[in-house]
Design an enzyme around this catalytic site. Structure first.
Site, short mmCIF file in Angstrom:
data_model
loop_
_atom_site.label_atom_id
_atom_site.label_comp_id
_atom_site.label_asym_id
_atom_site.label_seq_id
_atom_site.Cartn_x
_atom_site.Cartn_y
_atom_site.Cartn_z
N GLY A 151 0.76 -1.24 0.00
CA GLY A 151 0.00 0.00 0.00
C GLY A 151 0.79 1.29 0.00
N ARG A 181 3.41 -1.63 -5.71
CA ARG A 181 3.57 -0.34 -6.37
C ARG A 181 4.87 0.37 -5.97
NH1 ARG A 181 -0.90 2.58 -8.03
NH2 ARG A 181 -2.18 1.38 -6.61
N TYR A 183 -9.18 4.66 -12.83
CA TYR A 183 -9.15 5.41 -11.56
C TYR A 183 -8.96 6.91 -11.78
CZ TYR A 183 -7.11 0.84 -10.06
OH TYR A 183 -6.81 -0.47 -9.85
N CYS A 199 -12.14 2.23 -29.12
CA CYS A 199 -13.47 2.83 -29.32
C CYS A 199 -14.19 3.04 -28.01
CB CYS A 199 -14.28 1.93 -30.25
SG CYS A 199 -13.45 1.72 -31.80
C1 LIG Z 1 -3.53 -8.08 -0.05
C2 LIG Z 1 -2.69 -7.15 -0.85
N1 LIG Z 1 -1.38 -7.08 -0.59
C3 LIG Z 1 -0.57 -6.25 -1.27
C4 LIG Z 1 -1.06 -5.44 -2.29
C5 LIG Z 1 -0.10 -4.56 -3.02
O1 LIG Z 1 -0.43 -3.24 -2.86
P1 LIG Z 1 0.57 -2.09 -3.35
O2 LIG Z 1 0.88 -2.37 -4.77
O3 LIG Z 1 -0.21 -0.86 -3.16
O4 LIG Z 1 1.78 -2.15 -2.47
C6 LIG Z 1 -2.43 -5.46 -2.58
C7 LIG Z 1 -2.97 -4.59 -3.62
O5 LIG Z 1 -4.09 -4.56 -3.98
C8 LIG Z 1 -3.27 -6.35 -1.84
O6 LIG Z 1 -4.57 -6.42 -2.10
#
Ligand SMILES: Cc1ncc(COP(=O)(O)O)c(C=O)c1O
Length: 406
Positions: free
Chosen positions: A227, A264, A305, A333
């Site tokens: 996250g 991410r 998003y 399209c």
């Molecule tokens: C359970 C879980 N772990 C890890 C992640 C990875 O999240 P991020 O790419 O934001 O670090 C997600 C993303 O949806 C997730 O659902």
């Protein structure tokens, strides 16, 4: 990435083209791993962000573990050289066949997301005559204050279970001859630049962990999910030191291995999408569109998003100062097929090249064949050298599962 001959890359690999900076991926992984250097930790890269095999191999070589949400992701990680004991399997709807395979692969643990799923895991473990390590995903009911589609830690979301449900599940698992509850898990959302909600969740789950330990359940892993947010526009990335200290503080001295499931943070800013200008177009009301060969099937984040991606000029044949506001749109399209809106660019022509930035996460991994468009090639740049890590699909690839039924 500097000193890159984008025209040569187009000649070799065509556009659109994903370009990844492997040195940056290594550096981002190391930056987070180093924060926990004085503590037991396992950074499990979340494959969903980008599951290219060469990226997985790179991270496995750095010591990373892997967070998977399908047996396909588990198999990818193994194929790329991951150690089974560094793989965890999360996700709200694991099929029974997936659970069985994951157990047989001997992965570190399965994260259960509902009482029914835990029962399934137990039943399958019993059939296989095995004892399976599990963790339970706790939904701490915390607002992560991110986009609603990537917010996952509120009661109204489908993920995890409440603490009250989790308590019953852990006590059942403790009694089971086939379950070994060794972890606690939460993940409250993605692209979080304010880490306070993560730390708040960590404190709630840590207090609950104290309760479990007092009940004789031997928890070993404290999984704080992923996250961490990145800079796409003017966001300020979380301070890694504060993040790690916040989590360690929440543990209040418990001797647990910290597990992070970052996706991410590790890859987003290490990837760019190179795309060629096809046409310029002016609508009747004067709105300008730059039509490129990349589209929402290659990078869906702007459409899905309203995500922002920076855009830069990679190559322009006739440099000019004739800037005006434009949308960058693809050939698909759908009016929602855009890569950027209302940005200022000089006058462009067919063959000029644009870079869509910060496209390393949830870019290629969310790509599709919509409008019978092949998924594009992918390349890595490491130590100044270019190498291909993914082939552009052919028309044959796209029809192979259908043509026999004609
Ligand atoms: C359970 C879980 N772990 C890890 C992640 C990875 O999240 P991020 O790419 O934001 O670090 C997600 C993303 O949806 C997730 O659902």
């Amino acid at each position: 990435m500097t000193n890159i001959d984008y025209n040569a890359l187009r000649a070799d690999f065509d556009t659109p083209l994903y370009i990844y900076d492997f040195d940056m991926i290594k550096a981002r992984y190391k930056a987070i791993k180093d924060q926990f250097i004085a503590h037991k930790s396992l950074i499990c890269y979340a494959l969903k962000a980008n599951s290219n095999l060469s990226i997985l191999k790179l991270l496995a070589s750095q010591g990373a573990g892997f967070d998977c949400v399908s047996i396909g992701e588990v198999r990818r990680a193994l194929l790329a050289g991951a150690k089974p004991y560094k793989i965890i399997f999360s996700g709200v709807g694991k099929r029974q066949s997936e659970i069985k395979q994951a157990i047989n692969f001997g992965i570190l643990m399965l994260n259960a997301e509902s009482p029914a799923e835990l029962e399934s895991i137990e039943q399958i473990a019993k059939e296989l005559n095995k004892i399976v390590n599990i963790s339970i995903r706790i939904n701490p009911n915390i607002d992560a204050k991110t986009h609603p589609y990537i917010s996952t830690g509120l009661n109204e979301n489908k993920f995890g279970v409440s603490i009250d449900q989790a308590r019953i599940m852990y006590l059942n698992a403790q009694k089971s001859a086939h379950l070994n509850p060794i972890g606690v898990h939460f993940h409250i959302g993605s692209q979080l630049c304010d880490i306070k909600p993560i730390i708040e969740a960590a404190n709630i789950v840590s207090d609950f962990t104290s309760e479990l330990i007092a009940a004789g359940i031997e928890i070993k892993f404290f999984d704080v999910g992923g996250g961490l947010g990145v800079r796409y526009d003017n966001e300020i990335e979380p301070d890694l030191y504060e993040y790690a200290q916040g989590i360690l503080g929440a543990l209040k001295g418990k001797d647990l291995t910290i597990l992070c499931e970052l996706g991410r943070y590790i890859v987003a800013n290490a990837g760019e999408l190179l795309t060629s200008v096809l046409y310029e177009k002016q609508s009747q009301n004067g709105k300008r569109f730059v039509i490129v060969d990349g589209a929402m099937n290659d990078l869906i984040r702007p459409s899905l998003y309203s995500a922002h991606h920076g855009v830069s000029l990679a190559s322009i044949q006739k440099p000019n100062e004739n800037f005006s506001t434009t949308d960058i749109v693809g050939p698909i399209c759908e009016s929602g097929d855009f890569l950027a809106k209302n940005i200022s660019l000089p006058q462009l022509q067919n063959g000029d090249l644009l870079l869509i930035k910060s496209a390393g996460a949830y870019g290629f991994s969310m790509a599709s064949n919509y409008n019978t468009r092949p998924r594009c090639a992918q390349i890595a740049i490491e130590d100044g050298k270019v190498r291909q890590i993914g082939k552009k699909e052919s028309f044959e690839d796209l029809i192979q599962n259908e043509k026999e039924f004609l």
